[in-house]
Design a protein around this motif. Sequence first.
Motif, PDB file in Angstrom:
ATOM      1  N   ASN A 129      25.862  65.962  19.127  1.00 18.36           N
ATOM      2  CA  ASN A 129      25.891  65.071  20.283  1.00 18.36           C
ATOM      3  C   ASN A 129      24.576  65.134  21.033  1.00 18.36           C
ATOM      4  O   ASN A 129      23.730  65.994  20.774  1.00 18.36           O
ATOM      5  N   ILE A 130      24.430  64.225  21.987  1.00 12.77           N
ATOM      6  CA  ILE A 130      23.276  64.196  22.886  1.00 12.77           C
ATOM      7  C   ILE A 130      23.805  64.459  24.285  1.00 12.77           C
ATOM      8  O   ILE A 130      24.495  63.618  24.857  1.00 12.77           O
ATOM      9  N   ASP A 131      23.528  65.627  24.819  1.00  6.93           N
ATOM     10  CA  ASP A 131      24.066  66.031  26.122  1.00  6.93           C
ATOM     11  C   ASP A 131      25.575  65.802  26.180  1.00  6.93           C
ATOM     12  O   ASP A 131      26.111  65.338  27.190  1.00  6.93           O
ATOM     13  N   GLY A 132      26.278  66.089  25.097  1.00  9.39           N
ATOM     14  CA  GLY A 132      27.733  65.973  25.052  1.00  9.39           C
ATOM     15  C   GLY A 132      28.251  64.576  24.761  1.00  9.39           C
ATOM     16  O   GLY A 132      29.452  64.378  24.615  1.00  9.39           O
ATOM     17  N   ALA A 133      27.387  63.600  24.669  1.00 14.66           N
ATOM     18  CA  ALA A 133      27.801  62.212  24.402  1.00 14.66           C
ATOM     19  C   ALA A 133      27.365  61.806  22.996  1.00 14.66           C
ATOM     20  O   ALA A 133      26.515  62.442  22.376  1.00 14.66           O
ATOM     21  N   ALA A 134      27.931  60.721  22.517  1.00 16.67           N
ATOM     22  CA  ALA A 134      27.604  60.243  21.167  1.00 16.67           C
ATOM     23  C   ALA A 134      26.212  59.624  21.102  1.00 16.67           C
ATOM     24  O   ALA A 134      25.582  59.642  20.042  1.00 16.67           O
ATOM     25  N   ASN A 135      25.719  59.080  22.240  1.00  6.90           N
ATOM     26  CA  ASN A 135      24.427  58.407  22.201  1.00  6.90           C
ATOM     27  C   ASN A 135      23.821  58.278  23.590  1.00  6.90           C
ATOM     28  O   ASN A 135      24.452  58.603  24.587  1.00  6.90           O
ATOM     29  N   VAL A 136      22.599  57.791  23.605  1.00  9.63           N
ATOM     30  CA  VAL A 136      21.875  57.428  24.826  1.00  9.63           C
ATOM     31  C   VAL A 136      21.395  56.002  24.609  1.00  9.63           C
ATOM     32  O   VAL A 136      20.927  55.660  23.522  1.00  9.63           O
ATOM     33  N   ILE A 137      21.499  55.165  25.642  1.00  8.32           N
ATOM     34  CA  ILE A 137      21.086  53.766  25.506  1.00  8.32           C
ATOM     35  C   ILE A 137      19.905  53.491  26.426  1.00  8.32           C
ATOM     36  O   ILE A 137      19.936  53.820  27.615  1.00  8.32           O
ATOM     37  N   LEU A 138      18.871  52.866  25.857  1.00  6.27           N
ATOM     38  CA  LEU A 138      17.694  52.447  26.617  1.00  6.27           C
ATOM     39  C   LEU A 138      17.818  50.949  26.881  1.00  6.27           C
ATOM     40  O   LEU A 138      18.012  50.164  25.950  1.00  6.27           O
ATOM     41  N   TYR A 139      17.725  50.548  28.127  1.00  7.34           N
ATOM     42  CA  TYR A 139      17.964  49.165  28.533  1.00  7.34           C
ATOM     43  C   TYR A 139      16.689  48.396  28.889  1.00  7.34           C
ATOM     44  O   TYR A 139      16.647  47.183  28.762  1.00  7.34           O
ATOM     45  N   SER A 140      15.676  49.092  29.382  1.00  7.94           N
ATOM     46  CA  SER A 140      14.520  48.421  29.984  1.00  7.94           C
ATOM     47  C   SER A 140      13.229  48.742  29.256  1.00  7.94           C
ATOM     48  O   SER A 140      13.077  49.805  28.649  1.00  7.94           O
ATOM     49  N   GLN A 141      12.258  47.817  29.380  1.00 12.45           N
ATOM     50  CA  GLN A 141      10.939  48.052  28.809  1.00 12.45           C
ATOM     51  C   GLN A 141      10.358  49.339  29.380  1.00 12.45           C
ATOM     52  O   GLN A 141      10.471  49.620  30.576  1.00 12.45           O
ATOM     53  N   ASN A 142       9.746  50.116  28.514  1.00 11.21           N
ATOM     54  CA  ASN A 142       9.087  51.382  28.846  1.00 11.21           C
ATOM     55  C   ASN A 142      10.051  52.509  29.203  1.00 11.21           C
ATOM     56  O   ASN A 142       9.605  53.603  29.548  1.00 11.21           O
ATOM     57  N   GLU A 143      11.348  52.271  29.119  1.00 11.74           N
ATOM     58  CA  GLU A 143      12.312  53.354  29.293  1.00 11.74           C
ATOM     59  C   GLU A 143      12.232  54.235  28.050  1.00 11.74           C
ATOM     60  O   GLU A 143      12.124  53.741  26.921  1.00 11.74           O
ATOM     61  N   SER A 144      12.282  55.547  28.245  1.00 14.65           N
ATOM     62  CA  SER A 144      12.192  56.443  27.097  1.00 14.65           C
ATOM     63  C   SER A 144      13.099  57.653  27.298  1.00 14.65           C
ATOM     64  O   SER A 144      13.557  57.928  28.401  1.00 14.65           O
ATOM     65  N   VAL A 145      13.325  58.351  26.201  1.00 17.35           N
ATOM     66  CA  VAL A 145      14.101  59.577  26.247  1.00 17.35           C
ATOM     67  C   VAL A 145      13.436  60.573  25.300  1.00 17.35           C
ATOM     68  O   VAL A 145      13.037  60.221  24.196  1.00 17.35           O
ATOM     69  N   THR A 146      13.284  61.798  25.777  1.00 19.20           N
ATOM     70  CA  THR A 146      12.766  62.875  24.952  1.00 19.20           C
ATOM     71  C   THR A 146      13.895  63.881  24.769  1.00 19.20           C
ATOM     72  O   THR A 146      14.536  64.288  25.739  1.00 19.20           O
ATOM     73  N   LEU A 147      14.126  64.239  23.507  1.00 22.71           N
ATOM     74  CA  LEU A 147      15.244  65.107  23.177  1.00 22.71           C
ATOM     75  C   LEU A 147      14.759  66.326  22.407  1.00 22.71           C
ATOM     76  O   LEU A 147      13.779  66.253  21.671  1.00 22.71           O
ATOM     77  N   VAL A 148      15.485  67.425  22.560  1.00 23.04           N
ATOM     78  CA  VAL A 148      15.202  68.635  21.800  1.00 23.04           C
ATOM     79  C   VAL A 148      16.512  69.122  21.200  1.00 23.04           C
ATOM     80  O   VAL A 148      17.586  68.935  21.778  1.00 23.04           O
ATOM     81  N   CYS A 149      16.415  69.729  20.032  1.00 21.57           N
ATOM     82  CA  CYS A 149      17.586  70.181  19.293  1.00 21.57           C
ATOM     83  C   CYS A 149      17.713  71.699  19.356  1.00 21.57           C
ATOM     84  O   CYS A 149      16.711  72.406  19.291  1.00 21.57           O
TER      85      CYS A 149
END
Length: 125
Positions: free
Chosen positions: A97-117
């Motif tokens: 999972n990602i922070d306990g959820a199935a996914n993360v959704i990006l909605y806007s231009q230049n929105e980003s997410v950095t993840l670590v495992c």
Amino acid sequence: AGVLDTDLSSVAGTDTTLASAKAIKAYVDNNAASALKTVVSDTADETLLDGEDVCLADATAGNMTITLPDIDSGRQVTVKKTDTSANTVTVTGATGNIDGAANVILYSQNESVTLVCDATNWFVI
């Protein structure tokens, strides 16, 4: 003529010993590659491969899903939505999972997410 210390472990804390240019070059050569990031650009659903660290996602053509690579402890990945459309970029893990959820959704231009495992799940940092 003196002998230059080429052991970088001796240069730490309050140690005033200077490492040689050769030792500094060896350290940089051995560690510089880990600082480089492999960047990929995607315009459709994609599963990131080992070694792909940054994904620039263009969802102009429609909603898209970026699937993270297999779980690998310490692995870091960044996904960024680059377009101005109302379409979304969904980031999901191949496993875990990602922070306990199935996914993360990006909605806007230049929105980003950095993840670590952590070898089991992904975490937003």
